[in-house]
Design an enzyme around this catalytic site. Structure first.
Site, PDB file in Angstrom:
ATOM      1  N   CYS A   1       0.798  -1.227   0.000  1.00 45.93           N
ATOM      2  CA  CYS A   1       0.000   0.000   0.000  1.00 45.93           C
ATOM      3  C   CYS A   1       0.829   1.275   0.000  1.00 45.93           C
ATOM      4  O   CYS A   1       0.497   2.246  -0.704  1.00 45.93           O
ATOM      5  CB  CYS A   1      -0.983  -0.001   1.171  1.00 45.93           C
ATOM      6  SG  CYS A   1      -0.297  -0.579   2.725  1.00 45.93           S
TER       7      CYS A   1
ATOM      8  N   ARG B   1       6.746 -11.415   5.426  1.00 43.62           N
ATOM      9  CA  ARG B   1       6.172 -11.296   6.758  1.00 43.62           C
ATOM     10  C   ARG B   1       6.840 -12.284   7.705  1.00 43.62           C
ATOM     11  O   ARG B   1       7.140 -13.412   7.322  1.00 43.62           O
ATOM     12  CB  ARG B   1       4.654 -11.524   6.731  1.00 43.62           C
ATOM     13  CG  ARG B   1       3.942 -10.439   5.925  1.00 43.62           C
ATOM     14  CD  ARG B   1       2.450 -10.566   5.948  1.00 43.62           C
ATOM     15  NE  ARG B   1       1.839  -9.578   5.068  1.00 43.62           N
ATOM     16  CZ  ARG B   1       0.551  -9.524   4.778  1.00 43.62           C
ATOM     17  NH1 ARG B   1      -0.290 -10.413   5.321  1.00 43.62           N
ATOM     18  NH2 ARG B   1       0.075  -8.603   3.958  1.00 43.62           N
TER      19      ARG B   1
ATOM     20  N   GLN C   1       1.356 -11.002  -3.654  1.00 47.54           N
ATOM     21  CA  GLN C   1      -0.066 -10.668  -3.611  1.00 47.54           C
ATOM     22  C   GLN C   1      -0.569 -10.237  -4.989  1.00 47.54           C
ATOM     23  O   GLN C   1       0.153  -9.582  -5.733  1.00 47.54           O
ATOM     24  CB  GLN C   1      -0.314  -9.536  -2.613  1.00 47.54           C
ATOM     25  CG  GLN C   1      -0.063  -9.910  -1.167  1.00 47.54           C
ATOM     26  CD  GLN C   1      -0.300  -8.730  -0.238  1.00 47.54           C
ATOM     27  OE1 GLN C   1       0.270  -7.672  -0.420  1.00 47.54           O
ATOM     28  NE2 GLN C   1      -1.157  -8.914   0.752  1.00 47.54           N
TER      29      GLN C   1
ATOM     30  N   ASP D   1      -2.238  -7.751  -5.761  1.00 50.43           N
ATOM     31  CA  ASP D   1      -2.647  -6.576  -5.009  1.00 50.43           C
ATOM     32  C   ASP D   1      -3.103  -5.443  -5.921  1.00 50.43           C
ATOM     33  O   ASP D   1      -2.547  -5.236  -7.003  1.00 50.43           O
ATOM     34  CB  ASP D   1      -1.473  -6.099  -4.159  1.00 50.43           C
ATOM     35  CG  ASP D   1      -1.894  -5.555  -2.811  1.00 50.43           C
ATOM     36  OD1 ASP D   1      -3.112  -5.491  -2.582  1.00 50.43           O
ATOM     37  OD2 ASP D   1      -1.024  -5.231  -2.002  1.00 50.43           O
TER      38      ASP D   1
ATOM     39  N   HIS E   1      -4.792  -1.199  -5.462  1.00 49.20           N
ATOM     40  CA  HIS E   1      -5.293  -0.106  -4.628  1.00 49.20           C
ATOM     41  C   HIS E   1      -6.039   0.875  -5.513  1.00 49.20           C
ATOM     42  O   HIS E   1      -5.542   1.274  -6.571  1.00 49.20           O
ATOM     43  CB  HIS E   1      -4.139   0.575  -3.887  1.00 49.20           C
ATOM     44  CG  HIS E   1      -3.508  -0.307  -2.859  1.00 49.20           C
ATOM     45  ND1 HIS E   1      -2.432  -1.111  -3.139  1.00 49.20           N
ATOM     46  CD2 HIS E   1      -3.839  -0.546  -1.564  1.00 49.20           C
ATOM     47  CE1 HIS E   1      -2.113  -1.804  -2.050  1.00 49.20           C
ATOM     48  NE2 HIS E   1      -2.946  -1.479  -1.079  1.00 49.20           N
TER      49      HIS E   1
END
Length: 623
Positions: free
Chosen positions: A321, A350, A368, A370, A372
């Site tokens: 992000c 992680r 991911q 991912d 946004h």
């Protein structure tokens, strides 16, 4: 209707019959009798929970079975001391320690004792004692002292069944006689309180249901799950591996697995472009300064890896992000540009404890899918609708059923209550206007905003947590994001975090187990194996291979010095969807003998018919 075993109160808390009997000042036997005769007003206690396989009933059944397990262990190993025995997604467990060595072979003996105890039909009685009394009673039991140190308040519940008494808040069944459909599933080690620096305890897992049919069905599912285990299939099919020299939880994608993953990426990329997402790429290591601004440093630091460069601290990204925020900040933004949709197949790291690592399902490095989305508040609902539709198409393409869960503000979080309320209501409204059933997980949101979690159900009925949709008004505020509205005024955008697959690692593992390695043709690692019967057909086999690769289909030639039947068996073991056999007759007539593994059909086709059929199969999966 089955017996009432408790009540679910407003807010979801479960109260058992023992607690009600104590409150009313009467015996458990008297209360049960009144409930059976319907001679008591139960409206003040909430919704009745009957002895069945509903979620609240199973919570009571399984927690009671955990105590039955502890009772059996105490009889078999008198020096045993117990920590906690909660209900978990896979059933229940109890953590304990004993001077005796416990192995898998002991589970059968422990289970047999549990069944003997259950048949005796002990009533499970409750009493309440003060903290002082509890400390005195359990002063020689360091594990119970550890449990008490984590409980706030001055009173503790005690549950007794036969000769076994345990410190517990419940809920429990009224009698052990109701426990008849259970089994112990596995033995493991567990650190006290999950602290790797603490002592190791023994953990025994089990499962329980209200009836034997459900237990039998579950055990069948377990057997099927063993056959479909992605770790076993991954090794057999050459998809991925791990190497301790590199480090635990760091997967290595082998050629076949990399092809599987790349095909999913290609399908997803095509769909993202059609939905007007823009590709971006951000660094994998960022200064800790930005993680402090984002709140990750204070709220997520224990899950991150850090290093120093030129005496400056950097954090390896656990999420994408912040990088996407920097993409947004690169230019001055107008309301006419919104919504802006950025996507990245972002590698993240992680810090997972070694005890929870599990194949591709739980790793320390993963990628991911991912995205946004930066939008105006008025665009939130439409964007969430679009994501929900995207989710429906992806899950439908693989034959997954799925459900949604709305997660609200957790205790450890950032931002104003008013902002959280706006964000939560936007998600709720999108779900309801899409007529999508959903559950609510109170307090289960991300630290920066509420979310919708996507939970899929695979071919054998198991549920998996995959994607998520999160509304975030806090990070835009922390990074002072702006757009210029129609009145030439600076306004703050809303940020939507969105992942549908979750991670490619986890999703590939789930796909592997969902299909048992029998992947749809469109994503199969090797889609066609061409088998020339002898070297004289090698040139024609190569011609077919190149024609298939030209249309984006991965084909291999099996030309080892082995019998035809062995080469066919090898391709079958690799779960290759299509096998094309070429002999002298096929070369002469430009035909192929084709075996469709999934349809279990064999046919003869011309080269043109075969290529056309393969092209159509390639399009069977799309988003």
């Amino acid at each position: 209707m089955s017996e009432i075993i408790g009540f679910r109160q407003e807010g979801g808390e479960i109260i058992d019959l023992q607690s009600i009997a104590l409150e009313r000042g009467e015996s458990l036997a008297t209360l049960r009798e009144k409930l059976q005769k319907h001679s008591i007003d139960t409206s003040a206690y909430g919704e009745a929970i009957h002895f069945d396989n509903s979620a609240p009933a199973l919570a009571i059944i399984r927690h009671s079975c955990a105590h039955l397990l502890a009772q059996a262990i105490k009889q078999l190993y008198p020096d045993a001391k117990f920590f906690v025995g909660p209900v978990v997604e896979e059933g229940f467990y109890y953590d304990f320690k004993t001077s005796s060595k416990i192995g898998e072979e002991d589970l059968e003996k422990i289970q047999a004792r549990m069944k003997e105890l259950a048949k005796s039909g002990d009533m499970i009685e409750k009493s309440v004692i003060s903290r002082t009394q509890a400390q005195e009673r359990f002063k020689d039991d360091e594990l119970k002292c550890a449990v008490m140190s984590n409980i706030v308040g001055d009173s503790f519940g005690l549950y007794a069944q036969g000769d076994f008494v345990d410190l517990c808040r419940g809920p429990h069944l009224p009698s052990t006689k109701l426990l008849h459909s259970f089994t112990l599933t596995k033995l493991a080690g567990a650190y006290l309180g999950g602290d790797e620096s603490a002592e190791m305890l023994v953990r025994i897992y089990g499962i329980a249901f209200a009836d034997k049919e459900s237990l039998k069905s579950y055990l069948h599912q377990l057997e099927e799950a063993k056959k479909r285990d992605h770790r076993k299939l991954g090794q057999e099919m050459g998809l991925f591996t791990f190497d301790e020299q590199l480090g635990a939880g760091l997967p290595i994608w082998l050629p076949a697995g990399a092809r599987l993953r790349r095909r999913i990426e290609e399908l997803l990329t095509r769909a993202l472009i059609m939905r007007e997402y823009e590709p971006v790429r951000a660094p994998e290591i960022l200064k800790s300064e930005v993680w402090k601004i984002s709140g990750h440093y204070d709220n997520y630091k224990e899950n991150m890896y850090f290093t120093s460069i030129d005496d400056v601290e950097y954090g390896i990204k656990p999420m994408n992000c912040v990088g996407h925020i920097k993409v947004y900040q690169h230019s001055k933004r107008s309301y006419r540009e919104l919504p802006l949709r950025f996507y990245e197949y972002g590698v993240v790291h992680r810090h997972e404890k070694s005890g929870v690592l599990h194949g591709l399902l739980r790793v320390r490095e993963f990628t991911q899918d991912d995205a946004h989305i930066f939008c105006m508040p008025s665009q939130i609902e439409a964007e969430v609708h679009s994501i929900l539709d995207f989710t429906r198409k992806i899950m439908g393409a693989f034959g997954f059923s799925y459900e949604m869960e709305l997660s609200t503000r957790p205790e450890k979080s950032i931002g104003d209550d008013a902002v959280w309320e706006i964000a939560t209501n936007a998600l709720r409204s999108a779900l309801e206007s899409s007529q999508i059933p959903y559950n609510v997980d109170e307090g289960g949101g991300a630290f920066y905003g509420p979310k919708i979690d996507i939970k899929i159900t695979d071919a054998i009925g198991r549920k998996w947590q995959c994607g998520t949709i999160q509304v975030d008004m806090n990070l835009p505020n922390r990074f002072c994001l702006e757009y210029i509205d129609e009145n030439n005024q600076a306004k703050q955008p809303v940020m939507l975090h969105r992942a549908i697959l979750g991670s490619f690692e986890r999703f590939c593992a789930i796909l592997c187990e969902h299909f048992g390695g029998e992947f749809p043709f469109a994503i199969a690692p090797t889609q066609v194996v061409i088998i020339p019967i002898s070297s004289e057909q090698q040139d024609y086999a190569r011609h077919i291979q190149l024609a298939l690769r030209h249309i984006g289909v991965y084909a291999e030639i099996s030309d080892k010095n082995e019998t035809l039947s062995k080469r066919v068996r090898t391709a079958e073991k690799q779960r290759v969807p299509m096998i094309a056999i070429i002999g002298a007759k096929e070369v002469e007539s430009k035909m192929l003998a084709v075996r469709d593994r999934r349809a279990k059909e064999q046919s003869n086709m011309t080269e043109g018919e075969f290529i056309a059929m393969i092209e159509s199969k390639k399009e069977e999966v799309s988003f």
